[in-house]
Design a protein around this motif. Structure first.
Motif, mmCIF file in Angstrom:
data_model
loop_
_atom_site.group_PDB
_atom_site.id
_atom_site.type_symbol
_atom_site.label_atom_id
_atom_site.label_comp_id
_atom_site.label_asym_id
_atom_site.label_seq_id
_atom_site.Cartn_x
_atom_site.Cartn_y
_atom_site.Cartn_z
ATOM 1 N N GLN A 25 0.812 -1.206 0.000
ATOM 2 C CA GLN A 25 0.000 0.000 0.000
ATOM 3 C C GLN A 25 0.852 1.264 0.000
ATOM 4 O OE1 GLN A 25 -1.906 -1.003 3.573
ATOM 5 N NE2 GLN A 25 -2.738 -2.863 2.704
ATOM 6 N N ASP A 26 2.143 1.166 0.173
ATOM 7 C CA ASP A 26 3.016 2.339 0.225
ATOM 8 C C ASP A 26 3.400 2.857 -1.154
ATOM 9 O OD1 ASP A 26 2.952 2.142 2.965
ATOM 10 O OD2 ASP A 26 4.887 1.141 3.120
ATOM 11 N N CYS A 27 3.378 2.006 -2.164
ATOM 12 C CA CYS A 27 3.872 2.359 -3.481
ATOM 13 C C CYS A 27 3.163 1.513 -4.530
ATOM 14 C CB CYS A 27 5.369 2.080 -3.512
ATOM 15 S SG CYS A 27 6.148 2.480 -5.062
ATOM 16 N N SER A 28 2.647 2.148 -5.572
ATOM 17 C CA SER A 28 1.991 1.360 -6.618
ATOM 18 C C SER A 28 2.103 2.050 -7.966
ATOM 19 C CB SER A 28 0.522 1.133 -6.272
ATOM 20 O OG SER A 28 -0.176 2.361 -6.261
ATOM 21 N N GLY A 29 2.098 1.250 -8.992
ATOM 22 C CA GLY A 29 2.143 1.756 -10.357
ATOM 23 C C GLY A 29 2.186 0.587 -11.316
#
Length: 125
Positions: A25-29
């Motif tokens: 949930q801290d980083c997405s792409g």
């Protein structure tokens, strides 16, 4: 042939930044696809303020010699750990940022390889 560079993984973020368990949930792409050995591509990225991402180097046929930050972010921090680039969002910041990293090496056919990935970052609380 289309190849992909896949976004951050929980294990890589944990190892590099020593973060707590809720990594996904801290980083997405989405993965960034590219076609060729001498290319520049763009991809979006969403990062929580104060958190970071490490990018894997899956799908690059050939031998990497180095990875460099080719455009520094204006707000956050970016760097390279081994051959893996990373981005760290500024704590308390919310808004846009961008940076780029370049993979440099030799293609699977023996020619030069230079793949630049520009990331348009949205930092969220």
């Amino acid at each position: 042939m289309i190849r992909s560079i896949v976004g951050a993984t929980a294990v890589a973020v944990a190892c590099h930044f020593g973060a707590a368990p809720a990594f996904a949930q801290d980083c997405s792409g989405p993965p960034v696809s590219f076609n060729g050995e001498m290319v520049e591509v763009e991809g979006e990225l969403t990062v929580k303020a104060g958190k970071g991402c490490v990018f894997t180097i899956n799908g690059i046929p050939g031998a990497l010699r180095e990875t460099v930050i080719s455009q520094k972010p204006k707000i956050g921090q970016a760097g390279v750990d081994g051959l893996k680039p990373y981005y760290m969002a500024k704590p308390g910041y919310q808004g846009a940022d961008e940076f780029a990293y370049t993979f440099i090496g030799m293609s699977q056919y023996g020619g030069p390889m230079r793949i630049t990935v520009k990331r348009k970052v949205t930092v969220v609380p």
